[in-house]
Design a protein around this motif. Structure first.
Motif, PDB file in Angstrom:
ATOM      1  N   GLU A  57      -1.316   3.711  -6.204  1.00 30.43           N
ATOM      2  CA  GLU A  57      -2.225   4.752  -5.429  1.00 30.43           C
ATOM      3  C   GLU A  57      -3.424   5.141  -5.465  1.00 30.43           C
ATOM      4  O   GLU A  57      -4.167   5.426  -4.579  1.00 30.43           O
ATOM      5  N   ASP A  61      -0.286   2.535  -0.230  1.00 31.81           N
ATOM      6  CA  ASP A  61      -0.642   3.606  -0.759  1.00 31.81           C
ATOM      7  C   ASP A  61      -2.353   4.011  -0.852  1.00 31.81           C
ATOM      8  O   ASP A  61      -2.506   5.016  -0.496  1.00 31.81           O
ATOM      9  N   GLY A  62      -2.542   3.175  -2.026  1.00 33.81           N
ATOM     10  CA  GLY A  62      -3.787   3.567  -1.849  1.00 33.81           C
ATOM     11  C   GLY A  62      -5.032   3.300  -0.771  1.00 33.81           C
ATOM     12  O   GLY A  62      -5.715   4.271  -0.636  1.00 33.81           O
ATOM     13  N   HIS A  94      -4.620   6.423   1.300  1.00 28.23           N
ATOM     14  CA  HIS A  94      -5.752   7.649   1.351  1.00 28.23           C
ATOM     15  C   HIS A  94      -7.401   7.434   0.969  1.00 28.23           C
ATOM     16  O   HIS A  94      -7.859   9.025   1.447  1.00 28.23           O
ATOM     17  N   HIS A 102      -8.289   7.958  -7.830  1.00 30.48           N
ATOM     18  CA  HIS A 102      -6.572   7.550  -7.876  1.00 30.48           C
ATOM     19  C   HIS A 102      -5.550   9.235  -8.885  1.00 30.48           C
ATOM     20  O   HIS A 102      -6.477   9.852  -9.024  1.00 30.48           O
ATOM     21  N   LYS A 119      -3.208  13.855   0.569  1.00 29.57           N
ATOM     22  CA  LYS A 119      -2.653  12.780  -0.318  1.00 29.57           C
ATOM     23  C   LYS A 119      -1.756  12.587  -0.979  1.00 29.57           C
ATOM     24  O   LYS A 119      -1.087  12.634  -1.992  1.00 29.57           O
ATOM     25  N   ASN A 128       2.190  12.724  -1.218  1.00 34.12           N
ATOM     26  CA  ASN A 128       3.432  11.656  -1.652  1.00 34.12           C
ATOM     27  C   ASN A 128       4.932  11.964  -1.337  1.00 34.12           C
ATOM     28  O   ASN A 128       5.168  11.107  -1.333  1.00 34.12           O
ATOM     29  N   HIS A 151       3.232   7.350   4.118  1.00 35.28           N
ATOM     30  CA  HIS A 151       3.314   6.755   3.331  1.00 35.28           C
ATOM     31  C   HIS A 151       3.692   8.167   2.228  1.00 35.28           C
ATOM     32  O   HIS A 151       2.937   8.449   0.415  1.00 35.28           O
TER      33      HIS A 151
END
Length: 655
Positions: free
Chosen positions: A126, A149-150, A153, A175, A208, A210, A249
């Protein structure tokens, strides 16, 4: 720990917020480090000129980039004033405008863009890197995700950076500290509507988070009638939520609560669980949860359990629950090897004391299964690293924190919205927890204030700042409007109390307002006429802020769901604000020797009585009652004010 902000006046807070939310094209001058929520792990200014987006940008998406993520980048650019977006497949040697490169770090174009900016990719799950550098007559802004996912973000951070249209030259490597971050709709009383849940999933993406756990206590097909299949219409609605979650996400987790009737030793009940999860898997839900909280383990639901596990009791219950859950975990893995581990909440879900029940779970429960824990109490006033370490020892694994804040479904919260900053959770918990889920209020939009803090803490507990995140939550609800943000913070202060199941709240009520009113009391008691008059003038301004805030919040700039779900609180706040205005007028009259003072105080008392009688929206929360507005602070001051300055003595008739 949270820094007090109670020593600021309302006007000073407005000025502070004005600086915090100032938008528009960046003024000439040195680059400044932007405020990003959640706070990134690493963010450094690179020096030199920033990248002006202007009205035309070239967008390069690396092969394989999620089209919805690319669409989100386009929407961010449009919001920043970009009117023309062209596409390309590679970076030219000389740049004549801003180029935005989007993709995961393994893409060649992304590696090239990072190298040209002197940046290296973040390699954590992420994680993401953002690098921006001016070059030629343009510049490069690279959004590089370690994974999909990262990258998503990264776009959420880019959304915050791009508001002014000028991206400073910087590098962000970021992260999450905790793998699981989000909310569990696990409260009692009126559940959220499907529309509420959809909007909440969209909101979770912006901070952010999840994970969202669907666990409404009043869903009969998840609790009392858990063995029965969902009606087709409900399945369709749940499928739509799961689709929204994937787009954002966010892992949509379905929770079932079979505890009140399950027979742990009956293979038919195990098959019923597997069948229920299978039907939900068919509509796109891949994460599951079994809730065994709020049940009694002093009796079995069936005679077969007595034969299988012996007399009912804590140890037998732990063994029986582990056996059922182990079977469910094995079935989930067999049918979907990529599925996330099963989550469970135990019957003993709070404290970390050693008990026969916890020992049985520790000994028997599949180590893959995630255990939830609410901290040192059902509603803990604080959670420390040693607390979490004790829970790890008790359950035989790192736990997933179920934080019962800002939930308002218990008697001590009657008449309250819980809107203080998320605080008193110790930095370093990320090393001892698998994650953190907030149990929000029945009111979805007001819950976002605390949930923003929970998500920011879960992302970066070491860099978390409670007050700055609180202001950022207000700013987001206000659409970056300065006056509306200040009005929200004034309102939040009146809803600052955070009760527990004990006798003392873990956050005090209205600290900012109390500090302002205490200054008035002190000035009046001090005997200096000039200081008294100045303090009464300041009180008038405070009262004006309090009385005016509801109309600002309802003016259309603030998320309309907030005003709708907070409606009786805003009504009561306005009445209390007017009562304080009259109180200030009474004090001013008394200070000047004006005989009208008693009339002002009497009118203030009547308005205060009306304000104190405003009730919550019927059925909106588990406990209906009268609305609380800065109780113990505002009501006390209005009641005490007539006695702070001696009344004018009547003039005796001549003769």
């Amino acid at each position: 720990m949270m820094r007090q902000i109670g020593n600021r006046s309302g006007r000073a807070m407005v000025a502070a917020v004005a600086l915090a939310v100032a938008a528009g094209p960046a003024a000439a001058g040195p680059a400044t480090l932007p405020a990003i929520v959640p706070t990134p792990v690493s963010m450094t200014l690179a020096g030199g000129n920033g990248v002006a987006l202007g009205d035309a940008v070239v967008l390069i998406a690396a092969p394989g980039t999620d089209p919805e993520t690319v669409a989100l980048v386009r929407s961010v650019l449009a919001a920043a004033g970009v009117t023309a977006v062209t596409t390309a497949s590679r970076l030219p040697g000389t740049l004549d405008r801003a180029y935005v490169i989007v993709g995961t770090g393994e893409g060649g174009i992304v590696r090239d863009a990072l190298a040209r900016s002197g940046a290296t990719p973040d390699t954590h799950p992420e994680g993401y890197t953002i690098a921006s550098r001016a070059a030629g007559r343009g510049g490069i802004v690279t959004l590089a995700g370690h994974d999909a996912d990262g990258l998503f973000h990264a776009v959420q951070t880019f959304r915050q950076l791009a508001r002014s249209g000028m991206i400073p030259a910087l590098t962000i490597r970021d992260h999450p500290a905790m793998p699981i971050r989000g909310t569990i709709e696990g409260f009692y009383g009126a559940p959220w509507s499907m529309a509420d849940r959809t909007r909440h999933l969209d909101f979770l993406a912006t901070v952010k988070a999840n994970t969202y756990v669907y666990s409404p206590k009043d869903d009969p097909y998840a609790r009392d009638r858990w063995r029965e299949a969902y009606p087709a219409a409900t399945l369709t609605a749940l499928a739509a939520l799961a689709t929204t979650a994937r787009r954002n996400h966010v892992d949509f987790v379905y929770a079932i609560s079979p505890g009140p009737s399950v027979c742990f030793s009956d293979p038919a009940d195990a098959r019923a669980l597997e069948r229920k999860f299978g039907a939900l898997r068919a509509i796109g839900i891949r994460s599951f949860y079994v809730a065994l909280d709020d049940i009694a383990y002093t009796k079995w639901n069936c005679a077969a359990d007595q034969a299988a596990f012996g007399p009912s009791g804590a140890e037998a219950a732990g063994t029986a629950q582990a056996r059922l859950l182990n079977g469910v975990q094995a079935d989930l893995t067999a049918k979907d090897p990529a599925a996330r581990p099963l989550i469970m909440v135990p019957t003993e879900y709070y404290d970390a004391k050693e008990t026969p029940y916890k020992a049985a779970l520790r000994k028997t429960l599949d180590p893959r299964i995630v255990v939830q824990w609410t901290g040192t109490d059902v509603v803990p006033p604080a959670i420390s690293v040693p607390d979490a370490q004790a829970a790890t020892k008790a359950f035989g694994r790192k736990t997933l924190l179920w934080d019962n804040y800002p939930v308002n479904d218990y008697a001590q919260t009657t008449g309250r919205l819980l809107m203080a900053p998320y605080a008193r959770r110790q930095a370093g918990l990320s090393a001892e927890l698998t994650g953190i889920l907030s149990n929000p209020m029945n009111q979805e939009v007001p819950s976002r204030v605390a949930v923003t803090g929970v998500a920011a803490f879960g992302w970066n507990d070491a860099g978390y700042d409670a007050d700055r995140t609180w202001i950022a939550a207000a700013r987001a609800l206000a659409g970056d409007d300065t006056r509306a943000t200040a009005a929200l913070l004034t309102f939040f202060d009146t809803q600052h109390m955070a009760p527990t199941f004990g006798s003392q709240p873990w956050q005090e009520q209205a600290p900012r307002l109390k500090a302002a009113l205490d200054r008035v009391r002190d000035a009046i008691a001090g005997g200096d006429p000039a200081a008294r008059r100045a303090s009464i003038a300041a009180l008038t301004r405070t009262a004006d802020d309090l009385a005016g805030a509801p109309d600002l919040i309802r003016s259309g700039t603030v998320d309309p769901g907030f005003a709708a779900q907070s409606q009786p609180w805003l009504d009561a706040m306005q009445l209390w604000g007017r009562a304080l205005q009259l109180t200030a007028a009474g004090l001013d009259a008394a200070e000047r020797g004006n005989a009208a003072a008693p009339r002002y105080f009497a009118d203030a008392g009547r308005l205060a009585a009306q304000a104190a009688a405003v009730r919550t929206i019927p059925g909106a929360t588990r406990f209906d009652g009268t609305v609380r507005i800065a109780d113990g602070v505002l009501d006390r001051f209005v009641a005490d004010a007539p006695g702070l300055i001696a009344p004018v003595a009547p003039i005796a008739p001549a003769g």
